[in-house]
Structures are given as structure tokens and as C-alpha cells.
Design an enzyme around this catalytic site. Structure first.
Site, PDB file in Angstrom:
ATOM      1  CE  LYS A  33      30.792  70.809  42.329  1.00 39.03           C
ATOM      2  NZ  LYS A  33      31.120  71.967  41.387  1.00 39.03           N
ATOM      3  CB  THR A  78      28.601  70.119  38.610  1.00 41.49           C
ATOM      4  OG1 THR A  78      29.467  71.217  38.412  1.00 41.49           O
ATOM      5  CG2 THR A  78      28.505  69.559  37.183  1.00 41.49           C
ATOM      6  CG  PHE A 201      48.327  26.946  47.638  1.00 39.80           C
ATOM      7  CD1 PHE A 201      47.111  27.004  47.124  1.00 39.80           C
ATOM      8  CD2 PHE A 201      49.496  27.546  46.756  1.00 39.80           C
ATOM      9  CE1 PHE A 201      46.821  27.318  45.751  1.00 39.80           C
ATOM     10  CE2 PHE A 201      49.215  27.709  45.249  1.00 39.80           C
ATOM     11  CZ  PHE A 201      48.001  27.394  44.877  1.00 39.80           C
ATOM     12  CG  HIS A 295      52.501  36.946  48.669  1.00 37.69           C
ATOM     13  ND1 HIS A 295      51.816  35.370  48.638  1.00 37.69           N
ATOM     14  CD2 HIS A 295      52.441  37.383  47.481  1.00 37.69           C
ATOM     15  CE1 HIS A 295      51.378  35.344  47.308  1.00 37.69           C
ATOM     16  NE2 HIS A 295      51.678  36.501  46.880  1.00 37.69           N
TER      17      HIS A 295
END
Length: 339
Positions: A33, A78, A201, A295
Site C-alpha cells: 500500500k 493492502t 568554473f 543555470h
């Protein structure tokens, strides 16, 4: 909800109940479930505490006769699994998602001898107490949020809460009858952060496919997904450990509030966070983290110099697709992991 990964070596059963090799066999199976929502209120005097979870329970049975023969005699419905979530919450209360998941998983194995494996997934809804600043008259100018890191208990409301979806706390617990080790994996999902400087970077591969220039100062934004596995579940404080991991990630990303911290790459920031988690929390055996690079590109104002002369370092265009994805897993040596 992650399915149990181990496959049974038992042979297939024929329609008459006899086990016989078929051309095909079920190599993995289970049922359960999902999305069981539960709110638990702890009422100790005037100060109430709440925990709201979304729970998934999956069971793997030794038998496959429900698949091969349509025989349901071993199935724990379930709906019964759903009811068990509420009954155990009432009987034992809820302290943390990990402890509640362990309680549920062990209950299914203790009660039903024909259950081979139990897997419980829990997601926590991020409620925090309303603080005194938010209950005052709305004459104060500002965003209306409370600085939870600088207030004391006297300013926290006894029984009113605010939903603060900064990040999702979740866990997965797998308990197998034949394996004495309980697998407990905890995670952070959707921790979105951004800083406007001290990210660079540069000096990456320069070949015919490159168009990106070296970036000495850029916006760094990501949405952190992180999960870790415990080697020791007896001595760890799960709630404190989750908060520690979150704080470590934020500290390595942001640094000191006044001066910040330099990040030469997303990879380096990610690694430093994972290493510090293993340094600080000895019960964590392995940690995995993903940091997509969200970005923000400078809007090019060069064609509009008559309107906005000069360089632009204030207006950016958020670009969500495509995006870079950086990930790594860091583990203590000579340890097995289910991550």
C-alpha cells in the site's frame, strides 16, 4: 517506493500446486500500500507535537501461489497494511520516520511468518511551530517569516504550526527475515539553494566542442538530493542526524554568513559535504548526493546600450533545461551498501 531487490531461487509452481520448473519464473515480486497519510498529535500538557507522514508498505512473501494459482490465502491485504499504519501509530506513537518504519517492518515479520521481507517508505511533511513574530499584528514590514535559528522556546507556539517545505525528509527501511541487518536509508530531497557569488568554473577541457568560456564568478544554484545508509541503527538519533546532514550541506555551499566560501566546482562542494558527513556522523556508512546545476545566464545588454549602457551583472535568465548533473557516492572502505 523502491521494490525489494533480492530475487527468490524457488522454482515455479504448477497450477495443481506442485512445484515444477517452467520456461519462465518470477524473479522478483511484492505488493503493498502506497501513499498512506497519517497525522499523529502528541498531547503532553499544553505543548503539542505533530508528525505528518506519507507511508508506503511493501511485503514480499515466500510463496508465489497468488501469482501462479490465484490463491490469495497468504496475502495480507493492502487495506490491512494501511490499517496497521494507523493502529501502530495509536499504540506506540511516532518519534521519527525511521523509528516508525522500523516498527512497521518488524511488526509485519513478527506477525506473519510467511512474509520474507518488509520494505517501508516514509516521507515527512515539514511542519514547524509558528513563532511569536508571526502572530503579532500585521504592521511589521517584511516577508512574514520567522528566523527559527535565533528564537527561543518561549516564542514558539504551543499548538499552531506552519508548513515549511524547504526540503523533504524521507527514509526507506528494508527488513529481511534471513538477514539480521536492518537496512535503514535516510534522505533529503528538493533542497534548493542559490548563491550570487564565490562560484567559479575554469580550466576545463578546451577542445572543438567547447563554447563555454571560463567563469570566474557566477551564480551557483542547485537542488540537492541526498541519501545515506546507517551501519548502526541502535545508537543514532535519526532526527538529529538528518538535521546535521542538512546543515553540513548548507555550510559547505554557503560558508560564513558574512564572507561566504569559494566553490571551484559543483563537484568539489559536493565532495566536501559528503566527507564532512562521514567525519561527523560515525553511524553513516555511505552517502550519495546529486546536485543538478540550475543555470542563470546573464541577459545580454550589448544590443541595448542606448537604453541601459554598461555591463550587466544584475539581470539573469533562469534556464532549467538542459542542465548539468553532478553526483557522487562516498563510502567508508570495506563496507557493503544498499544505496
Amino acid at each position: 517506493l523502491r521494490q525489494p531487490s533480492s530475487a527468490s531461487n524457488r522454482t515455479a509452481a504448477s497450477l495443481d500446486g506442485q512445484e515444477t520448473p517452467f520456461q519462465y519464473e518470477i524473479t522478483d515480486h511484492g505488493y503493498g500500500k502506497d501513499a498512506v497519510k497519517v497525522l499523529h498529535v502528541s498531547r503532553k500538557g499544553p505543548v503539542h507535537t505533530i508528525q505528518e507522514f506519507e507511508v508506503g508498505t511493501h511485503l514480499k512473501l515466500y510463496s508465489k501461489k497468488d501469482y501462479y494459482q490465484g490463491n490469495n490465502s497468504d496475502i495480507v491485504a493492502t487495506d490491512s497494511q494501511k490499517n496497521t499504519v494507523y493502529l501502530l501509530a495509536k499504540k506506540y506513537g511516532i518519534e521519527s520516520p525511521e523509528k516508525f518504519a522500523l516498527l512497521l517492518g518488524q511488526h509485519f515479520l513478527n506477525k506473519y511468518s510467511h512474509v520474507e521481507e518488509a520494505h517501508v517508505h516514509v516521507e515527512t511533511y515539514p511542519w514547524q511551530r509558528v513563532c511569536q513574530e508571526e502572530t503579532k499584528a500585521s504592521t511589521t514590514v517584511g516577508q512574514g517569516s520567522c528566523n527559527f535559528s535565533s528564537i527561543d522556546n518561549r516564542s514558539l507556539h504551543n499548538h499552531a504550526f506552519i508548513f515549511t517545505p524547504t526540503a523533504l525528509h524521507y527514509c526507506d527501511v528494508v527488513i529481511x527475515r534471513q538477514d539480521p541487518k536492518q537496512t535503514v536509508i535516510t534522505g533529503i530531497k528538493g533542497l534548493r539553494v542559490l548563491k550570487t557569488t564565490q562560484s567559479s568554473f575554469v580550466n576545463f577541457v578546451n577542445d572543438e566542442x567547447r563554447s563555454l568560456p571560463d567563469q570566474y564568478d557566477r551564480i551557483f544554484s542547485t537542488v540537492v538530493d541526498c541519501s545515506w545508509e546507517y551501519s548502526d541503527t541502535d545508537t543514532v538519533n535519526f532526527s538529529r542526524a538528518w538535521q546535521q546532514v542538512k546543515n553540513i550541506i548548507l555550510r559547505n555551499f554557503a560558508g560564513d554568513p558574512q564572507v561566504g566560501v569559494s566553490s571551484p566546482s559543483v563537484q568539489h562542494t559536493l565532495y566536501l559535504s559528503e566527507k564532512q558527513v562521514l567525519d561527523v556522523i560515525p553511524q553513516v556508512s555511505v552517502i550519495s548526493m546529486t546536485m543538478p546545476n540550475k543555470h542563470y545566464f546573464n541577459f545580454d545588454t550589448k544590443p541595448f546600450q542606448q537604453i541601459v549602457p554598461g555591463d550587466n551583472n544584475e539581470v539573469f535568465i533562469p534556464v532549467d533545461k538542459p542542465h548539468g548533473t553532478i553526483y557522487a557516492q562516498l563510502a567508508r572502505k570495506n563496507l557493503n551498501s544498499h544505496l
